[in-house]
Motif scaffolding. Structure first.
Motif, PDB file in Angstrom:
ATOM      1  N   GLY A 145      20.239   3.940  -4.875  1.00  0.00           N
ATOM      2  CA  GLY A 145      19.323   5.024  -4.971  1.00  0.00           C
ATOM      3  C   GLY A 145      19.171   5.510  -3.423  1.00  0.00           C
ATOM      4  N   SER A 146      18.857   6.878  -3.391  1.00  0.00           N
ATOM      5  CA  SER A 146      18.490   7.424  -2.017  1.00  0.00           C
ATOM      6  C   SER A 146      17.083   7.385  -2.089  1.00  0.00           C
ATOM      7  N   LEU A 147      16.450   6.683  -1.135  1.00  0.00           N
ATOM      8  CA  LEU A 147      15.047   6.570  -1.058  1.00  0.00           C
ATOM      9  C   LEU A 147      14.302   7.477  -0.112  1.00  0.00           C
ATOM     10  N   TRP A 148      13.242   8.081  -0.527  1.00  0.00           N
ATOM     11  CA  TRP A 148      12.378   9.339   0.220  1.00  0.00           C
ATOM     12  C   TRP A 148      10.978   8.692   0.057  1.00  0.00           C
ATOM     13  N   PRO A 149      10.533   7.873   1.124  1.00  0.00           N
ATOM     14  CA  PRO A 149       9.257   7.376   1.302  1.00  0.00           C
ATOM     15  C   PRO A 149       8.238   8.389   1.825  1.00  0.00           C
ATOM     16  N   GLU A 150       7.158   8.615   1.317  1.00  0.00           N
ATOM     17  CA  GLU A 150       5.875   9.183   2.164  1.00  0.00           C
ATOM     18  C   GLU A 150       4.638   8.469   1.833  1.00  0.00           C
ATOM     19  N   THR A 151       3.620   8.877   2.682  1.00  0.00           N
ATOM     20  CA  THR A 151       2.447   8.164   2.776  1.00  0.00           C
ATOM     21  C   THR A 151       1.381   9.324   2.358  1.00  0.00           C
ATOM     22  N   VAL A 152       0.451   8.782   1.035  1.00  0.00           N
ATOM     23  CA  VAL A 152      -0.682   9.497   0.532  1.00  0.00           C
ATOM     24  C   VAL A 152      -1.810   9.276   1.851  1.00  0.00           C
ATOM     25  N   PRO A 153      -2.142  10.321   2.552  1.00  0.00           N
ATOM     26  CA  PRO A 153      -3.037  10.028   3.508  1.00  0.00           C
ATOM     27  C   PRO A 153      -4.302   9.235   3.440  1.00  0.00           C
ATOM     28  N   SER A 154      -4.494   8.324   4.152  1.00  0.00           N
ATOM     29  CA  SER A 154      -5.603   7.454   3.859  1.00  0.00           C
ATOM     30  C   SER A 154      -6.943   7.949   3.714  1.00  0.00           C
ATOM     31  N   SER A 155      -7.274   9.018   4.278  1.00  0.00           N
ATOM     32  CA  SER A 155      -8.650   9.389   4.099  1.00  0.00           C
ATOM     33  C   SER A 155      -8.701  10.584   2.910  1.00  0.00           C
TER      34      SER A 155
END
Length: 248
Positions: free
Chosen positions: A154-164
């Protein structure tokens, strides 16, 4: 139970993404299966479905195509991925082969149940974008090139849901724009449902919002581009179109 289903049914999406599409999603150690356009017909109504349906891995070529929001037909999923603001969500692609162009992660507030939400009327905001990392537009290292996994994994694309970000029901939209064909951009979007939890109260202002379709135009040099043309190929910067990323 959902964790077990996700681990098992995630295999369904493996072959769906040979030309372009998010196959699965992960949050922490839990896998959630995407919709397989070449899989069983009952996926659309399956209780484990977290991704909106799409019927083909053929790209979208028109900047004003109504399917640009969540691909065609973009029918709502049956459930949502639970995630706490501040956590990462990773989109997993299989057999991705293109190497030039930006990758953008968007979210939209459903304002209630995402199963009744029209994605074409959404106000979208970016939570992440990845473009040219180093070198030239034609031959440099784009994140899309680094993202390719040639060993079949798998090719992995991580992103973060903004903490606020305030809690609620949201769409998350992963979009790859491939620019390898001169003046003929290719869009590959998919959407999944999220249920965001947490204690945040933040939400982006109007300057971060965009309509899809609407945010792109063939009048934009970043979209209507020939990466092989003199004066373009050797450029070392590329401005990702659209509003700025909202980080909370």
């Amino acid at each position: 139970m959902l964790h077990i289903l996700a681990a098992t049914l995630g295999l369904l999406a493996h072959r769906a993404s040979a030309h372009g599409g998010a196959g699965n999603y992960t949050v922490g150690d839990t896998w959630y299966p995407g919709y397989d356009p070449y899989g069983p017909a009952d996926q659309a109504t399956a209780p484990w479905t977290v991704q909106r349906s799409w019927i083909s891995n053929i790209p979208i070529f028109e900047s004003n195509n109504i399917s640009l929001a969540c691909n065609f037909p973009g029918a709502p999923a049956q459930t949502s991925i639970p995630i706490t603001a501040g956590e990462n969500i990773t989109a997993v692609y299989y057999s991705w082969v293109h190497t030039v162009g930006p990758m953008i992660a968007w979210m939209a507030d459903c304002g209630g149940d995402c199963k009744t939400f029209d994605a074409a009327g959404a106000e979208w905001f970016k939570i992440g974008e990845k473009g040219l990392l180093d070198g030239t537009i034609e031959e440099g290292m784009w994140f899309q090139r680094a993202f390719v996994n040639w060993d079949g994994g798998g090719s992995l694309w991580p992103e973060t849901v903004p903490s606020s970000l305030r809690p609620g029901k949201y769409l998350i939209r992963h979009e790859i724009i491939s620019l390898h064909s001169a003046n003929k951009p290719q869009w590959y979007p998919e959407c999944a449902h999220l249920e965001v939890k947490g204690n945040g109260t933040g939400f982006p202002g109007k300057e971060y919002m965009a309509s899809i379709p609407g945010v792109y135009s063939m009048d934009q040099p970043e979209i209507n581009i020939d990466i092989y043309a003199p004066g373009v190929a050797n450029q070392t910067t590329y401005k990702i179109p659209g509003p700025p990323v909202w980080k909370g």
